[in-house]
Design a protein around this motif. Structure first.
Motif, PDB file in Angstrom:
ATOM      1  N   GLY A   1       0.830  -1.186   0.000  1.00  0.00           N
ATOM      2  CA  GLY A   1       0.000   0.000   0.000  1.00  0.00           C
ATOM      3  C   GLY A   1       0.873   1.247   0.000  1.00  0.00           C
ATOM      4  O   GLY A   1       2.033   1.209   0.394  1.00  0.00           O
ATOM      5  N   PRO A   2       0.311   2.381  -0.445  1.00  0.00           N
ATOM      6  CA  PRO A   2       1.076   3.637  -0.421  1.00  0.00           C
ATOM      7  C   PRO A   2       1.415   4.044   1.013  1.00  0.00           C
ATOM      8  O   PRO A   2       0.697   3.697   1.959  1.00  0.00           O
ATOM      9  N   ALA A   3       2.496   4.804   1.158  1.00  0.00           N
ATOM     10  CA  ALA A   3       2.906   5.317   2.461  1.00  0.00           C
ATOM     11  C   ALA A   3       3.259   6.786   2.324  1.00  0.00           C
ATOM     12  O   ALA A   3       3.886   7.187   1.333  1.00  0.00           O
ATOM     13  N   LEU A   4       2.860   7.578   3.314  1.00  0.00           N
ATOM     14  CA  LEU A   4       3.148   9.020   3.266  1.00  0.00           C
ATOM     15  C   LEU A   4       4.646   9.262   3.265  1.00  0.00           C
ATOM     16  O   LEU A   4       5.389   8.708   4.072  1.00  0.00           O
ATOM     17  N   LEU A   5       5.073  10.139   2.332  1.00  0.00           N
ATOM     18  CA  LEU A   5       6.474  10.495   2.225  1.00  0.00           C
ATOM     19  C   LEU A   5       6.731  11.858   2.863  1.00  0.00           C
ATOM     20  O   LEU A   5       7.593  12.036   3.713  1.00  0.00           O
ATOM     21  N   ILE A   6       5.965  12.826   2.448  1.00  0.00           N
ATOM     22  CA  ILE A   6       6.124  14.207   2.897  1.00  0.00           C
ATOM     23  C   ILE A   6       4.860  14.964   2.522  1.00  0.00           C
ATOM     24  O   ILE A   6       4.181  14.593   1.566  1.00  0.00           O
ATOM     25  N   ALA A   7       4.539  16.017   3.279  1.00  0.00           N
ATOM     26  CA  ALA A   7       3.329  16.791   2.985  1.00  0.00           C
ATOM     27  C   ALA A   7       3.592  18.268   3.239  1.00  0.00           C
ATOM     28  O   ALA A   7       4.469  18.621   4.044  1.00  0.00           O
ATOM     29  N   ILE A   8       2.811  19.123   2.564  1.00  0.00           N
ATOM     30  CA  ILE A   8       2.977  20.563   2.708  1.00  0.00           C
ATOM     31  C   ILE A   8       1.618  21.240   2.758  1.00  0.00           C
ATOM     32  O   ILE A   8       0.642  20.721   2.196  1.00  0.00           O
ATOM     33  N   ARG A   9       1.559  22.364   3.440  1.00  0.00           N
ATOM     34  CA  ARG A   9       0.354  23.191   3.437  1.00  0.00           C
ATOM     35  C   ARG A   9       0.685  24.476   2.695  1.00  0.00           C
ATOM     36  O   ARG A   9       1.855  24.871   2.623  1.00  0.00           O
ATOM     37  N   PRO A  10      -0.306  25.171   2.117  1.00  0.00           N
ATOM     38  CA  PRO A  10      -0.020  26.269   1.193  1.00  0.00           C
ATOM     39  C   PRO A  10       0.549  27.536   1.814  1.00  0.00           C
ATOM     40  O   PRO A  10       0.826  28.495   1.091  1.00  0.00           O
ATOM     41  N   ASP A  11       0.773  27.552   3.127  1.00  0.00           N
ATOM     42  CA  ASP A  11       1.350  28.746   3.724  1.00  0.00           C
ATOM     43  C   ASP A  11       2.872  28.760   3.655  1.00  0.00           C
ATOM     44  O   ASP A  11       3.512  29.738   4.066  1.00  0.00           O
ATOM     45  N   VAL A  12       3.488  27.687   3.124  1.00  0.00           N
ATOM     46  CA  VAL A  12       4.935  27.655   2.931  1.00  0.00           C
ATOM     47  C   VAL A  12       5.237  27.300   1.489  1.00  0.00           C
ATOM     48  O   VAL A  12       4.427  26.676   0.813  1.00  0.00           O
ATOM     49  N   SER A  13       6.412  27.714   1.010  1.00  0.00           N
ATOM     50  CA  SER A  13       6.755  27.475  -0.397  1.00  0.00           C
ATOM     51  C   SER A  13       7.668  26.270  -0.585  1.00  0.00           C
ATOM     52  O   SER A  13       7.860  25.800  -1.701  1.00  0.00           O
ATOM     53  N   GLU A  14       8.254  25.794   0.511  1.00  0.00           N
ATOM     54  CA  GLU A  14       9.162  24.657   0.391  1.00  0.00           C
ATOM     55  C   GLU A  14       9.226  23.911   1.716  1.00  0.00           C
ATOM     56  O   GLU A  14       9.161  24.497   2.788  1.00  0.00           O
ATOM     57  N   LYS A  15       9.360  22.585   1.607  1.00  0.00           N
ATOM     58  CA  LYS A  15       9.537  21.764   2.803  1.00  0.00           C
ATOM     59  C   LYS A  15      10.502  20.651   2.480  1.00  0.00           C
ATOM     60  O   LYS A  15      10.376  20.009   1.425  1.00  0.00           O
ATOM     61  N   LYS A  16      11.464  20.442   3.370  1.00  0.00           N
ATOM     62  CA  LYS A  16      12.467  19.391   3.171  1.00  0.00           C
ATOM     63  C   LYS A  16      12.381  18.364   4.289  1.00  0.00           C
ATOM     64  O   LYS A  16      12.245  18.716   5.459  1.00  0.00           O
ATOM     65  N   GLU A  17      12.490  17.092   3.891  1.00  0.00           N
ATOM     66  CA  GLU A  17      12.619  16.019   4.881  1.00  0.00           C
ATOM     67  C   GLU A  17      13.640  15.040   4.334  1.00  0.00           C
ATOM     68  O   GLU A  17      13.355  14.289   3.393  1.00  0.00           O
TER      69      GLU A  17
END
Lengths: 114, 112
Positions: free
Chosen positions: A43-59
């Protein structure tokens, strides 16, 4: 009606390369944008997520870039490895009165060659 | 798979027969979802539940019904299976809205 369009359908890179997967959405009410990774037979697994108040997210080696005005977001995988070979799905959701629901893109099959 | 099981894991059935797929969780999560996965379409939401006895339709709900009589179980029923319902079906759970959805291992259904 496909509200989240994903490209490319497939992508082949060499080890150490930086694959980029793009998604575009139509509904400006979307307010949560996750990426899922799926290996064959799982099954799919969450990798990374973002909300629209930021322009970039790194993990780790994974980065989401988000462009609200263009209604686009993308996944970058730094220093890609053969173990990153999988199918990647972008998604978007809106909160509703009876809970939120995810709308997925069509998926990108990534192959990282050794 | 975050305390989610799906049964059966594989099923072959004939057109016109009823089929029920079961999703069972041990995480006590409020939200449960049923998706189907087909090549070129990604994952599409069939139905979801936001609490016991509370369910709503997704984007591809025609031909499917669901029930949730207790927190841990979410059933998907194909009242009269058709070949177009041949697919891989995934259950997912989530503790809150717009939080991580944890997917089960999937059920591969073939309708002949």
């Amino acid at each position: 009606q496909q509200q989240v369009k994903q490209s490319p359908q497939s992508l082949i890179v060499q080890k150490g390369g930086i694959p980029i997967i793009n998604c575009a959405y139509e509904n400006t009410a979307f307010d949560y944008f996750p990426w899922y990774q799926q290996f064959p037979g799982k099954g799919p697994a969450l990798l990374i997520a973002i909300r629209p108040d930021v322009s970039e997210k790194k993990e780790g080696r994974f980065t989401i870039s988000f462009n609200k005005s263009a209604k686009q977001f993308s996944l970058h995988i730094m220093d890609s490895q053969p173990g990153d070979s999988a199918t990647y799905f972008c998604a978007a959701s809106i909160k509703g009165t009876s809970g939120s629901r995810l709308t997925f893109g069509e998926g990108t099959q990534l192959t990282v060659n050794p | 798979d975050a305390g989610i099981t799906q049964s059966p894991r594989h099923k072959v059935t004939e057109t016109g027969t009823p089929v029920t797929l079961r999703c069972h969780q041990t995480e006590n999560h409020r939200y449960m979802y049923w998706y189907r996965q087909d090549p070129g379409h990604g994952l599409r939401l069939i139905h979801y539940s936001y609490g016991v006895k509370d369910t709503d339709k997704g984007e591809v709900s025609d031909g499917y019904s669901v029930s949730r009589s207790k927190t841990e179980d979410f059933l998907l029923t194909l009242e009269s299976a058709t070949s177009s319902q041949t697919s891989v079906y995934f259950c997912a759970i989530s503790p809150r809205e717009q939080e991580t959805q944890y997917f089960g291992p999937g059920t591969r259904l073939l309708v002949l």
